[in-house]
Design an enzyme around this catalytic site. Sequence first.
Site, PDB file in Angstrom:
ATOM      1  N   LYS A   1       0.849  -1.196   0.000  1.00  0.00           N
ATOM      2  CA  LYS A   1       0.000   0.000   0.000  1.00  0.00           C
ATOM      3  C   LYS A   1       0.880   1.238   0.000  1.00  0.00           C
ATOM      4  O   LYS A   1       1.810   1.346   0.793  1.00  0.00           O
ATOM      5  CB  LYS A   1      -0.894   0.028   1.242  1.00  0.00           C
ATOM      6  CG  LYS A   1      -1.757   1.277   1.325  1.00  0.00           C
ATOM      7  CD  LYS A   1      -2.734   1.215   2.476  1.00  0.00           C
ATOM      8  CE  LYS A   1      -2.207   1.807   3.761  1.00  0.00           C
ATOM      9  NZ  LYS A   1      -2.034   3.262   3.729  1.00  0.00           N
TER      10      LYS A   1
ATOM     11  N   ASP B   1      -3.501   4.318  -1.789  1.00  0.00           N
ATOM     12  CA  ASP B   1      -4.392   4.813  -0.736  1.00  0.00           C
ATOM     13  C   ASP B   1      -4.363   6.337  -0.733  1.00  0.00           C
ATOM     14  O   ASP B   1      -3.769   6.954   0.145  1.00  0.00           O
ATOM     15  CB  ASP B   1      -3.899   4.231   0.601  1.00  0.00           C
ATOM     16  CG  ASP B   1      -4.744   4.635   1.787  1.00  0.00           C
ATOM     17  OD1 ASP B   1      -5.896   5.048   1.594  1.00  0.00           O
ATOM     18  OD2 ASP B   1      -4.247   4.520   2.927  1.00  0.00           O
ATOM     19  N   LEU B   2      -4.988   6.937  -1.749  1.00  0.00           N
ATOM     20  CA  LEU B   2      -4.931   8.397  -1.884  1.00  0.00           C
ATOM     21  C   LEU B   2      -6.240   9.064  -1.483  1.00  0.00           C
ATOM     22  O   LEU B   2      -6.334  10.300  -1.478  1.00  0.00           O
ATOM     23  CB  LEU B   2      -4.540   8.778  -3.329  1.00  0.00           C
ATOM     24  CG  LEU B   2      -3.175   8.236  -3.769  1.00  0.00           C
ATOM     25  CD1 LEU B   2      -2.878   8.625  -5.211  1.00  0.00           C
ATOM     26  CD2 LEU B   2      -2.055   8.718  -2.857  1.00  0.00           C
ATOM     27  N   LYS B   3      -7.247   8.282  -1.179  1.00  0.00           N
ATOM     28  CA  LYS B   3      -8.514   8.784  -0.608  1.00  0.00           C
ATOM     29  C   LYS B   3      -9.039  10.024  -1.318  1.00  0.00           C
ATOM     30  O   LYS B   3      -9.179  11.093  -0.701  1.00  0.00           O
ATOM     31  CB  LYS B   3      -8.326   9.084   0.882  1.00  0.00           C
ATOM     32  CG  LYS B   3      -7.877   7.888   1.717  1.00  0.00           C
ATOM     33  CD  LYS B   3      -7.875   8.238   3.197  1.00  0.00           C
ATOM     34  CE  LYS B   3      -7.471   7.094   4.088  1.00  0.00           C
ATOM     35  NZ  LYS B   3      -6.047   6.763   4.055  1.00  0.00           N
TER      36      LYS B   3
ATOM     37  N   ASP C   1     -13.409  14.979  -4.258  1.00  0.00           N
ATOM     38  CA  ASP C   1     -13.496  16.258  -4.986  1.00  0.00           C
ATOM     39  C   ASP C   1     -14.747  16.185  -5.847  1.00  0.00           C
ATOM     40  O   ASP C   1     -15.528  15.226  -5.729  1.00  0.00           O
ATOM     41  CB  ASP C   1     -12.210  16.457  -5.828  1.00  0.00           C
ATOM     42  CG  ASP C   1     -11.900  17.936  -6.074  1.00  0.00           C
ATOM     43  OD1 ASP C   1     -12.845  18.709  -6.325  1.00  0.00           O
ATOM     44  OD2 ASP C   1     -10.720  18.310  -6.027  1.00  0.00           O
TER      45      ASP C   1
ATOM     46  N   ASN D   1     -16.186  15.240 -11.744  1.00  0.00           N
ATOM     47  CA  ASN D   1     -15.357  15.358 -12.945  1.00  0.00           C
ATOM     48  C   ASN D   1     -13.867  15.262 -12.608  1.00  0.00           C
ATOM     49  O   ASN D   1     -13.110  14.543 -13.259  1.00  0.00           O
ATOM     50  CB  ASN D   1     -15.673  16.691 -13.652  1.00  0.00           C
ATOM     51  CG  ASN D   1     -14.861  16.865 -14.911  1.00  0.00           C
ATOM     52  OD1 ASN D   1     -14.941  16.054 -15.826  1.00  0.00           O
ATOM     53  ND2 ASN D   1     -14.059  17.910 -14.952  1.00  0.00           N
TER      54      ASN D   1
ATOM     55  N   THR E   1     -10.922   5.722  10.882  1.00  0.00           N
ATOM     56  CA  THR E   1     -10.893   5.080  12.206  1.00  0.00           C
ATOM     57  C   THR E   1     -10.341   6.026  13.279  1.00  0.00           C
ATOM     58  O   THR E   1     -10.448   5.756  14.459  1.00  0.00           O
ATOM     59  CB  THR E   1     -10.073   3.767  12.170  1.00  0.00           C
ATOM     60  OG1 THR E   1      -8.871   4.009  11.438  1.00  0.00           O
ATOM     61  CG2 THR E   1     -10.829   2.655  11.509  1.00  0.00           C
TER      62      THR E   1
ATOM     63  N   GLN F   1      -3.349   3.645  16.840  1.00  0.00           N
ATOM     64  CA  GLN F   1      -4.600   2.982  16.447  1.00  0.00           C
ATOM     65  C   GLN F   1      -5.438   2.711  17.696  1.00  0.00           C
ATOM     66  O   GLN F   1      -4.932   2.255  18.710  1.00  0.00           O
ATOM     67  CB  GLN F   1      -4.308   1.655  15.723  1.00  0.00           C
ATOM     68  CG  GLN F   1      -3.601   1.816  14.387  1.00  0.00           C
ATOM     69  CD  GLN F   1      -4.520   2.276  13.268  1.00  0.00           C
ATOM     70  OE1 GLN F   1      -5.628   2.757  13.504  1.00  0.00           O
ATOM     71  NE2 GLN F   1      -4.057   2.146  12.041  1.00  0.00           N
TER      72      GLN F   1
ATOM     73  N   ARG G   1       3.104  -0.969  10.804  1.00  0.00           N
ATOM     74  CA  ARG G   1       4.223  -1.050  11.750  1.00  0.00           C
ATOM     75  C   ARG G   1       4.542  -2.446  12.274  1.00  0.00           C
ATOM     76  O   ARG G   1       5.697  -2.731  12.566  1.00  0.00           O
ATOM     77  CB  ARG G   1       3.989  -0.065  12.899  1.00  0.00           C
ATOM     78  CG  ARG G   1       4.263   1.371  12.452  1.00  0.00           C
ATOM     79  CD  ARG G   1       3.616   2.379  13.348  1.00  0.00           C
ATOM     80  NE  ARG G   1       2.173   2.399  13.191  1.00  0.00           N
ATOM     81  CZ  ARG G   1       1.364   3.254  13.812  1.00  0.00           C
ATOM     82  NH1 ARG G   1       1.855   4.138  14.635  1.00  0.00           N
ATOM     83  NH2 ARG G   1       0.066   3.215  13.598  1.00  0.00           N
TER      84      ARG G   1
HETATM   85  O1  C5P Z   1       1.184   0.973  11.106  1.00  0.00           O
HETATM   86  P1  C5P Z   1      -0.244   0.589  10.960  1.00  0.00           P
HETATM   87  O2  C5P Z   1      -0.472  -0.908  10.839  1.00  0.00           O
HETATM   88  O3  C5P Z   1      -1.146   1.231  12.000  1.00  0.00           O
HETATM   89  O4  C5P Z   1      -0.667   1.199   9.536  1.00  0.00           O
HETATM   90  C1  C5P Z   1      -2.004   1.243   9.074  1.00  0.00           C
HETATM   91  C2  C5P Z   1      -2.082   1.891   7.729  1.00  0.00           C
HETATM   92  O5  C5P Z   1      -3.451   1.962   7.303  1.00  0.00           O
HETATM   93  C3  C5P Z   1      -1.558   3.326   7.680  1.00  0.00           C
HETATM   94  O6  C5P Z   1      -0.972   3.505   6.387  1.00  0.00           O
HETATM   95  C4  C5P Z   1      -2.809   4.166   7.800  1.00  0.00           C
HETATM   96  O7  C5P Z   1      -2.679   5.413   7.151  1.00  0.00           O
HETATM   97  C5  C5P Z   1      -3.838   3.310   7.073  1.00  0.00           C
HETATM   98  N1  C5P Z   1      -5.236   3.567   7.448  1.00  0.00           N
HETATM   99  C6  C5P Z   1      -5.692   3.404   8.744  1.00  0.00           C
HETATM  100  N2  C5P Z   1      -7.005   3.626   9.049  1.00  0.00           N
HETATM  101  C7  C5P Z   1      -7.886   4.016   8.097  1.00  0.00           C
HETATM  102  C8  C5P Z   1      -7.431   4.158   6.778  1.00  0.00           C
HETATM  103  C9  C5P Z   1      -6.089   3.922   6.487  1.00  0.00           C
HETATM  104  O8  C5P Z   1      -4.924   3.043   9.626  1.00  0.00           O
HETATM  105  N3  C5P Z   1      -9.152   4.193   8.399  1.00  0.00           N
END
Ligand code: C5P
Length: 232
Positions: free
Chosen positions: A32, A59-61, A64, A67, A119, A190, A211
């Site tokens: 990712k 994962d650029l979310k 906008d 168009n 999250t 998290q 991580r």
């Molecule tokens: O290091 P870790 O396992 O917490 O990484 C989780 C990855 O998932 C990170 O790149 C984070 O930006 C992404 N992410 C997230 N929660 C979301 C969407 C994306 O943790 N709701």
Amino acid sequence: MGKDVIIACDFSSAEETYEFLDRFGEKRPFVKIGMELFYAAGPQIVRELKARGHKVFLDLKLHDIPNTVGRAMRVLSELGADMCNVHAAGAAEMMKAAAEGLTREDGTRPILIAVTQLTSTSQEQMERDILIEKPMEEVVRSYAATAAGAGLDGVVCSPLEAGGVHEALGKDFLTVTPGVRLAGDAAGDQKRVTTPAKAKELGADYIVVGRSITKAEDPLEAYLRCAAEFTD
Ligand code: C5P
């Protein structure tokens, strides 16, 4: 489709990313790429990772006007990404434009998923800052239903929400779930974490692990442990 471990390559440069992935030898994990790495390394990183044999989740979310999102998605699709995402808050018309923009001439397109509520957003923040007063779980399910109605393939959600999403929208609607840690690893920022085995039990289709793999002393061993717990 699904049942794979995606490594969140949250690095600040292409060099650091390749150095990390070189430690995987012949293995070519699904990776990712988030905003930090994409903005730092540019689109070339996607082409390079594809050339090396990796599947790539960008994962650029995007969020906008329809168009703009549709046209941006066309560019990402041509780069060869395997999975892309948008914010469901952009609404159905924007999500449909994203799917259209991603569709290649031969009719294929990368997997397209929607972020429901991040999250990191709490119920209190949602109510106070964006004036959404419904319970979080209801908001997540409703956003997921809108994404499904717009033709998307799934959502990003917590493993703890995966069961509810599948219950409402069927088992083929994908749940891509971050917030996964090997037992014993620190949760960090998290809030709601599960192990790969627990995510499997809860029905997640893909787990995104950062991580627990990138900071491990032996990343390949940590990756193989995640994969064994989640896919076996
Ligand atoms: O290091 P870790 O396992 O917490 O990484 C989780 C990855 O998932 C990170 O790149 C984070 O930006 C992404 N992410 C997230 N929660 C979301 C969407 C994306 O943790 N709701």
